[in-house]
Write a protein that holds these residues in place. Structure first.
Motif, PDB file in Angstrom:
ATOM      1  N   LEU A 122       0.849  -1.067   0.088  1.00 56.36           N
ATOM      2  CA  LEU A 122       0.060  -0.210  -0.072  1.00 56.36           C
ATOM      3  C   LEU A 122       1.006   1.255   0.049  1.00 56.36           C
ATOM      4  O   LEU A 122       1.853   1.155   0.643  1.00 56.36           O
ATOM      5  N   THR A 123       0.697   2.185  -0.832  1.00 56.85           N
ATOM      6  CA  THR A 123       1.213   3.548  -0.895  1.00 56.85           C
ATOM      7  C   THR A 123       0.749   4.383   0.459  1.00 56.85           C
ATOM      8  O   THR A 123      -0.332   4.139   0.925  1.00 56.85           O
ATOM      9  N   ARG A 124       1.575   5.444   0.488  1.00 57.33           N
ATOM     10  CA  ARG A 124       1.059   6.358   1.708  1.00 57.33           C
ATOM     11  C   ARG A 124       0.031   7.067   1.374  1.00 57.33           C
ATOM     12  O   ARG A 124      -0.920   7.137   2.228  1.00 57.33           O
ATOM     13  N   SER A 125      -0.418   7.269   0.164  1.00 48.37           N
ATOM     14  CA  SER A 125      -1.721   7.942  -0.144  1.00 48.37           C
ATOM     15  C   SER A 125      -2.913   6.837  -0.149  1.00 48.37           C
ATOM     16  O   SER A 125      -4.119   7.348   0.661  1.00 48.37           O
ATOM     17  N   GLU A 126      -2.723   5.629  -0.078  1.00 50.38           N
ATOM     18  CA  GLU A 126      -3.703   4.578  -0.067  1.00 50.38           C
ATOM     19  C   GLU A 126      -3.959   4.213   1.719  1.00 50.38           C
ATOM     20  O   GLU A 126      -5.193   4.397   1.828  1.00 50.38           O
ATOM     21  N   VAL A 127      -2.898   4.594   2.156  1.00 56.72           N
ATOM     22  CA  VAL A 127      -3.023   4.129   3.749  1.00 56.72           C
ATOM     23  C   VAL A 127      -3.777   5.545   4.209  1.00 56.72           C
ATOM     24  O   VAL A 127      -4.655   5.396   5.125  1.00 56.72           O
ATOM     25  N   LYS A 128      -3.459   6.662   3.767  1.00 59.77           N
ATOM     26  CA  LYS A 128      -4.155   7.884   4.306  1.00 59.77           C
ATOM     27  C   LYS A 128      -5.479   7.936   4.043  1.00 59.77           C
ATOM     28  O   LYS A 128      -6.321   8.275   4.829  1.00 59.77           O
ATOM     29  N   ALA A 129      -5.694   7.448   2.547  1.00 59.71           N
ATOM     30  CA  ALA A 129      -7.131   7.365   2.439  1.00 59.71           C
ATOM     31  C   ALA A 129      -7.989   6.264   3.368  1.00 59.71           C
ATOM     32  O   ALA A 129      -9.159   6.603   3.781  1.00 59.71           O
ATOM     33  N   ARG A 130      -7.652   5.364   3.429  1.00 60.11           N
ATOM     34  CA  ARG A 130      -8.122   4.240   4.425  1.00 60.11           C
ATOM     35  C   ARG A 130      -8.535   4.719   5.860  1.00 60.11           C
ATOM     36  O   ARG A 130      -9.607   4.445   6.630  1.00 60.11           O
ATOM     37  N   VAL A 131      -7.282   5.393   6.209  1.00 56.99           N
ATOM     38  CA  VAL A 131      -7.470   5.899   7.963  1.00 56.99           C
ATOM     39  C   VAL A 131      -8.414   7.081   7.926  1.00 56.99           C
ATOM     40  O   VAL A 131      -9.374   7.078   8.430  1.00 56.99           O
ATOM     41  N   THR A 132      -8.556   8.085   6.947  1.00 53.96           N
ATOM     42  CA  THR A 132      -9.342   9.091   6.761  1.00 53.96           C
ATOM     43  C   THR A 132     -10.805   8.641   6.684  1.00 53.96           C
ATOM     44  O   THR A 132     -11.884   9.078   7.488  1.00 53.96           O
ATOM     45  N   ALA A 133     -10.930   7.360   5.976  1.00 54.72           N
ATOM     46  CA  ALA A 133     -12.446   7.016   5.780  1.00 54.72           C
ATOM     47  C   ALA A 133     -12.708   6.131   6.903  1.00 54.72           C
ATOM     48  O   ALA A 133     -14.093   6.496   7.369  1.00 54.72           O
ATOM     49  N   TYR A 134     -12.002   5.666   7.685  1.00 49.82           N
ATOM     50  CA  TYR A 134     -12.227   4.817   8.939  1.00 49.82           C
ATOM     51  C   TYR A 134     -12.818   6.026  10.095  1.00 49.82           C
ATOM     52  O   TYR A 134     -13.666   5.790  10.663  1.00 49.82           O
ATOM     53  N   GLU A 135     -11.729   7.065  10.190  1.00 46.91           N
ATOM     54  CA  GLU A 135     -11.995   7.989  11.051  1.00 46.91           C
ATOM     55  C   GLU A 135     -13.465   8.895  10.883  1.00 46.91           C
ATOM     56  O   GLU A 135     -13.789   9.470  12.034  1.00 46.91           O
ATOM     57  N   ARG A 136     -13.607   8.924   9.753  1.00 48.42           N
ATOM     58  CA  ARG A 136     -14.969   9.867   9.396  1.00 48.42           C
ATOM     59  C   ARG A 136     -16.066   9.013  10.046  1.00 48.42           C
ATOM     60  O   ARG A 136     -17.292   9.491  10.324  1.00 48.42           O
ATOM     61  N   MET A 137     -16.160   7.588  10.264  1.00 47.90           N
ATOM     62  CA  MET A 137     -17.053   6.786  10.963  1.00 47.90           C
ATOM     63  C   MET A 137     -17.317   7.099  12.641  1.00 47.90           C
ATOM     64  O   MET A 137     -17.955   6.602  13.150  1.00 47.90           O
ATOM     65  N   GLY A 138     -16.109   7.964  13.118  1.00 49.01           N
ATOM     66  CA  GLY A 138     -15.882   8.105  14.466  1.00 49.01           C
ATOM     67  C   GLY A 138     -15.288   7.421  15.138  1.00 49.01           C
ATOM     68  O   GLY A 138     -15.214   7.552  16.433  1.00 49.01           O
ATOM     69  N   GLU A 139     -14.473   6.480  14.562  1.00 54.84           N
ATOM     70  CA  GLU A 139     -13.815   5.544  15.385  1.00 54.84           C
ATOM     71  C   GLU A 139     -12.104   6.308  15.234  1.00 54.84           C
ATOM     72  O   GLU A 139     -11.674   6.220  14.026  1.00 54.84           O
ATOM     73  N   PRO A 140     -11.242   6.323  16.237  1.00 56.77           N
ATOM     74  CA  PRO A 140      -9.942   6.518  16.090  1.00 56.77           C
ATOM     75  C   PRO A 140      -8.884   5.485  15.444  1.00 56.77           C
ATOM     76  O   PRO A 140      -9.370   4.325  15.802  1.00 56.77           O
ATOM     77  N   TRP A 141      -8.093   5.829  14.659  1.00 54.41           N
ATOM     78  CA  TRP A 141      -7.133   4.660  14.002  1.00 54.41           C
ATOM     79  C   TRP A 141      -5.986   4.436  15.013  1.00 54.41           C
ATOM     80  O   TRP A 141      -5.641   5.671  15.442  1.00 54.41           O
ATOM     81  N   PRO A 142      -5.523   3.587  15.219  1.00 53.45           N
ATOM     82  CA  PRO A 142      -4.373   3.449  16.170  1.00 53.45           C
ATOM     83  C   PRO A 142      -3.115   4.068  15.656  1.00 53.45           C
ATOM     84  O   PRO A 142      -3.005   3.990  14.420  1.00 53.45           O
TER      85      PRO A 142
END
Length: 293
Positions: free
Chosen positions: A106-126
């Motif tokens: 996974l590229t940095r941008s792919e990881v960032k997109a994954r984390v951003t989408a997850y945290e938009r649901m209200g849960e913190p990414w570790p």
């Protein structure tokens, strides 16, 4: 009665030639120098230049000039990490063969997109102690066949430590001995806080974590004196030392020199650069006074 000569303590100052040294580096260099002298020990200089894009001969020359101006002497030869990539790769391959490291695609941008989408649901990414999001589990959970196919296709990848598997292999808590400014004594290492750390990238054959533990072992370093910004990284270093059967030094994490806003100094801030201060006519004694020694 036959006695074995006492091994002298070994200290090292290990800057990266990716910018000019500043007051924070001066503090670390002085402390390494002073502690080595007080212990009748040895002081080594290591150039940590694994960053092939930012490290330059000009910055390295500046390091030598600044240290000589400060009155610091070191043993020869100087160790340069770019000259030892094969040693880091040997260690990496030993971890790969034991199934402790996996390729991550996974590229940095792919990881960032994954984390951003997850945290938009209200849960913190570790996140790790530096605030960087943990790497997703996609590549760690791939089958061996799928990994081999992706590697065979030529996809760019990094190699990451499988933190869970590594900790299961060790099977017991890890500690290090600390003599630093904020905490002293036996410190519990908590490498799990870092997630699956990178040990090698396509553009850098070794990571800081991997190269530093190998360098310290091969150079016989007994005392690591460095800034508090690397305190938590010691947890990863202790784990790698155990996995690679390397000796562990005593650690001393010293206070940081900060700017007026309380931020750690940066190499991009010229007003705290040693070369600039020297050009203004300051002396090594003046620098000691500025940093509170």
């Amino acid at each position: 009665m036959i006695t074995t000569p006492r091994q002298k303590p070994v200290f090292r100052f290990a800057p990266s030639p990716n910018g000019q040294l500043h007051l924070g580096h001066a503090l670390s260099a002085f402390l390494n120098n002073d502690m080595a002298r007080a212990a009748d020990g040895r002081l080594l200089l290591r150039i940590e230049d694994i960053d092939l894009t930012r490290c330059t001969p000009e910055f390295e020359a500046g390091i030598f000039a600044d240290l000589r101006w400060l009155g610091i002497e070191w043993e020869q030869p100087v160790r340069r990490q770019q000259e030892h990539f094969s040693e880091y790769q040997t260690a990496l391959h030993s971890l790969i063969e034991r199934g402790l490291v996996y390729p991550s695609f996974l590229t940095r941008s792919e990881v960032k997109a994954r984390v951003t989408a997850y945290e938009r649901m209200g849960e913190p990414w570790p996140r790790d102690p530096d605030g960087t999001p943990h790497y997703p589990a996609d590549d760690r959970d791939r089958s061996e066949e799928e990994r081999d196919a992706m590697l065979g296709s030529g996809l760019r990848h990094a190699w990451r430590l499988n933190m869970s598997r590594a900790l299961d292999l060790i099977g017991e808590p890890l500690f290090w001995m600390e003599t630093g400014d904020e905490r002293k004594g036996e410190i519990l290492a908590e490498p799990v806080a870092w997630g699956d750390v990178v040990l090698s990238r396509s553009d850098a054959p070794s990571s800081y974590h991997l190269s530093v533990v190998i360098d310290d072992a091969l150079q016989g370093v007994t005392h690591v004196v460095r800034g508090l910004d690397l305190f938590h990284a010691t947890s990863v270093h202790r784990l790698l030392q155990e996995l690679l059967d390397l000796p562990q030094p005593v650690y001393h994490h010293h206070r940081l020199i900060v700017d007026a806003e309380g931020r750690k100094l940066s190499k991009s801030e010229g007003d705290t650069g040693l070369a600039e201060l020297r050009a203004r006519g300051l002396s090594a004694a003046d620098i000691r006074s500025l940093i509170g020694l």
